[in-house]
Design a protein around this motif. Structure first.
Motif, short mmCIF file in Angstrom:
data_model
loop_
_atom_site.label_atom_id
_atom_site.label_comp_id
_atom_site.label_asym_id
_atom_site.label_seq_id
_atom_site.Cartn_x
_atom_site.Cartn_y
_atom_site.Cartn_z
N VAL A 85 1.30 -1.49 0.15
CA VAL A 85 0.02 -0.27 0.00
C VAL A 85 0.47 1.74 0.03
CG1 VAL A 85 -1.96 -1.40 1.16
CG2 VAL A 85 -0.39 -0.01 2.91
N ASP A 86 1.95 1.23 0.55
CA ASP A 86 3.00 2.34 0.63
C ASP A 86 3.85 2.21 -1.06
OD1 ASP A 86 4.31 -0.02 1.08
OD2 ASP A 86 5.21 0.77 2.64
N ALA A 87 3.48 1.62 -1.45
CA ALA A 87 4.59 1.83 -3.18
C ALA A 87 4.47 3.25 -3.75
CB ALA A 87 4.01 0.35 -3.93
N ARG A 88 5.76 3.29 -5.03
CA ARG A 88 4.93 3.82 -5.66
C ARG A 88 5.03 3.48 -6.86
NH1 ARG A 88 7.59 9.62 -5.72
NH2 ARG A 88 6.00 9.97 -6.96
N LEU A 89 4.47 3.86 -7.75
CA LEU A 89 4.53 3.35 -9.11
C LEU A 89 4.08 4.38 -10.75
CD1 LEU A 89 1.66 0.06 -8.24
CD2 LEU A 89 4.66 0.03 -7.92
N ILE A 90 5.42 4.65 -10.83
CA ILE A 90 5.36 5.74 -11.53
C ILE A 90 5.44 5.25 -13.21
CG2 ILE A 90 7.31 7.88 -12.37
CD1 ILE A 90 8.39 7.68 -9.09
N VAL A 91 4.51 5.97 -13.87
CA VAL A 91 4.75 5.33 -15.40
C VAL A 91 5.10 6.26 -16.63
CG1 VAL A 91 3.32 3.72 -17.42
CG2 VAL A 91 2.50 3.57 -14.85
N SER A 92 6.24 5.57 -16.84
CA SER A 92 6.81 6.52 -17.92
C SER A 92 5.89 6.49 -19.57
CB SER A 92 8.48 6.99 -18.39
OG SER A 92 8.68 8.22 -18.72
N GLU A 93 5.31 7.33 -20.52
CA GLU A 93 4.84 7.01 -21.07
C GLU A 93 4.97 8.29 -23.29
OE1 GLU A 93 4.16 5.61 -24.90
OE2 GLU A 93 3.41 4.16 -23.01
N ILE A 94 6.03 8.01 -23.76
CA ILE A 94 6.11 8.62 -24.73
C ILE A 94 5.39 9.22 -25.43
CG2 ILE A 94 6.93 6.80 -26.25
CD1 ILE A 94 9.75 8.40 -26.82
N VAL A 95 4.91 8.71 -25.83
CA VAL A 95 3.95 8.60 -26.57
C VAL A 95 1.96 9.28 -25.84
CG1 VAL A 95 1.84 8.24 -28.12
CG2 VAL A 95 3.58 7.10 -28.59
N PRO A 96 2.07 10.99 -25.57
CA PRO A 96 1.29 11.54 -24.81
C PRO A 96 -0.83 11.07 -24.77
CG PRO A 96 2.28 13.11 -25.31
CD PRO A 96 3.02 11.78 -26.22
N GLU A 97 -1.14 10.73 -25.97
CA GLU A 97 -1.90 10.17 -26.71
C GLU A 97 -2.50 8.86 -26.02
OE1 GLU A 97 -0.72 13.16 -29.60
OE2 GLU A 97 0.15 11.49 -28.54
N LEU A 98 -1.90 7.69 -25.60
CA LEU A 98 -2.01 6.55 -24.80
C LEU A 98 -2.36 7.25 -23.83
CD1 LEU A 98 -0.27 5.64 -27.72
CD2 LEU A 98 0.26 3.93 -26.06
N ILE A 99 -2.12 7.95 -22.75
CA ILE A 99 -2.44 8.17 -21.96
C ILE A 99 -4.10 8.63 -21.52
CG2 ILE A 99 -2.48 9.88 -19.56
CD1 ILE A 99 0.45 9.74 -20.66
N GLY A 100 -4.67 9.80 -22.96
CA GLY A 100 -5.47 10.07 -23.05
C GLY A 100 -6.37 8.53 -23.25
N TRP A 101 -6.27 8.37 -23.88
CA TRP A 101 -6.98 6.76 -24.73
C TRP A 101 -7.53 6.09 -23.30
CZ3 TRP A 101 -3.35 4.89 -29.14
CH2 TRP A 101 -3.55 5.75 -30.54
N ALA A 102 -6.19 5.75 -22.21
CA ALA A 102 -6.90 4.67 -21.00
C ALA A 102 -8.05 5.60 -20.66
CB ALA A 102 -5.25 5.53 -20.05
N SER A 103 -8.27 6.63 -20.11
CA SER A 103 -9.09 6.98 -20.00
C SER A 103 -10.74 7.58 -20.89
CB SER A 103 -8.78 8.42 -19.28
OG SER A 103 -8.20 9.43 -19.90
N ALA A 104 -10.27 7.27 -22.11
CA ALA A 104 -10.87 7.60 -22.82
C ALA A 104 -11.51 6.20 -23.52
CB ALA A 104 -10.82 8.71 -23.68
N HIS A 105 -10.93 6.24 -24.86
CA HIS A 105 -11.69 4.94 -25.49
C HIS A 105 -11.00 3.49 -24.98
CE1 HIS A 105 -11.71 7.45 -28.84
NE2 HIS A 105 -10.59 8.52 -28.71
N MET A 106 -10.43 3.78 -24.16
CA MET A 106 -9.74 2.18 -24.06
C MET A 106 -9.84 2.04 -22.18
SD MET A 106 -6.30 0.29 -25.05
CE MET A 106 -5.02 1.88 -24.84
N ARG A 107 -11.09 2.47 -21.27
CA ARG A 107 -11.46 3.27 -20.35
C ARG A 107 -12.53 1.44 -19.32
NH1 ARG A 107 -14.05 6.46 -16.59
NH2 ARG A 107 -13.88 5.49 -14.40
N PRO A 108 -12.70 0.49 -20.59
CA PRO A 108 -13.37 -0.82 -20.65
C PRO A 108 -12.26 -1.72 -20.43
CG PRO A 108 -14.34 -0.32 -22.20
CD PRO A 108 -13.53 1.51 -21.85
N VAL A 109 -10.59 -1.31 -20.57
CA VAL A 109 -9.77 -1.88 -20.78
C VAL A 109 -8.93 -1.54 -19.19
CG1 VAL A 109 -7.32 -2.17 -21.21
CG2 VAL A 109 -8.95 -2.70 -22.47
N PHE A 110 -8.70 0.09 -18.81
CA PHE A 110 -8.36 0.59 -17.96
C PHE A 110 -8.69 0.10 -16.01
CE2 PHE A 110 -5.49 1.78 -20.88
CZ PHE A 110 -4.01 2.01 -19.95
#
Length: 226
Positions: A85-110
């Motif tokens: 519970v005290d971990a820090r998980l830092i995700v680095s993604e070089i294509v910013p649009e993929l971050i947007g897709w995660a919360s929009a188009h791919m919400r059923p996956v994420f």
């Protein structure tokens, strides 16, 4: 059969076009030439990247973990399941649009995994994250391009070449874990990891989440030295 529907596209830093498709509940991210980079029905080897890493890391307080590549979030969600519970998980993604897709188009996956207070998603190059690691990471998990032999980025030598591995070694705490996903085995890369002062373990894991189908490769390399 339900046809594929193209939902969005994005430019990768070196000019490749990534295209997001959906067919029913299945999602696919492909290059412009049709080569599939990831599919929501697979993910078994990306899950293994996280579970094998934490198994080698063992128990330590407040682990700080860097995940290179958001993709469809398989590695992140697997890490969330096993991280304390005290971990820090830092995700680095070089294509910013993929971050947007995660919360929009791919919400059923994420789902709501990006709302986890342990998670921070950063738009940028994981090479820079490793070079500027202060404080050091307890684990670095890399699912970038297609592994050491790459498909889309000529610059991946900055991660998987001798200088990149030396940088990862410096960015890890003692006995920290560098874990790397690849679509293919690579004995020469295994030797390169060993020369970079890592205790290397190589595992062949299923690409999907069943006992059948193709296999991918996961290296878990424990940092030697102080």
């Amino acid at each position: 059969m339900i046809p594929w529907e193209e939902l969005a596209s994005a430019q990768a830093p070196e000019g490749d076009t990534l295209r997001l498709f959906r067919r029913g509940e299945e999602f696919s991210i492909r290059l412009q030439d049709g080569n599939e980079l990831m599919n929501s029905r697979l993910g078994g080897s990306e899950i293994a990247l996280a579970t094998l890493s934490f198994a080698r890391l063992g128990t330590r307080p407040a682990p700080r973990v860097l995940i290179g590549g958001l993709g469809m979030g398989f590695t992140l969600r697997a890490a969330q399941e096993v991280a304390p519970v005290d971990a820090r998980l830092i995700v680095s993604e070089i294509v910013p649009e993929l971050i947007g897709w995660a919360s929009a188009h791919m919400r059923p996956v994420f789902g709501d995994c990006l709302l986890d207070s342990r998670v921070e998603v950063r738009a940028g190059d994981v090479v820079a994250e490793i070079a500027n690691a202060k404080p050091a990471y307890d684990a670095i998990l890399l699912d970038v391009d297609n592994g050491p032999d790459g498909l889309t980025r000529d610059g991946n030598d900055a991660l998987y070449g001798e200088e990149g591995l030396a940088a990862a070694h410096r960015a890890l705490t003692p006995r920290g874990v560098l874990a790397i996903w690849s679509a293919h085995p690579d004995p020469a890369f295994t030797k390169r990891l060993a020369r970079a002062n890592f205790d290397v373990k190589v595992e062949s894991v299923r690409a999907g989440r069943s006992k059948r189908g193709s296999r991918h490769t996961v290296w878990t390399a424990v940092r030697k030295g102080r």
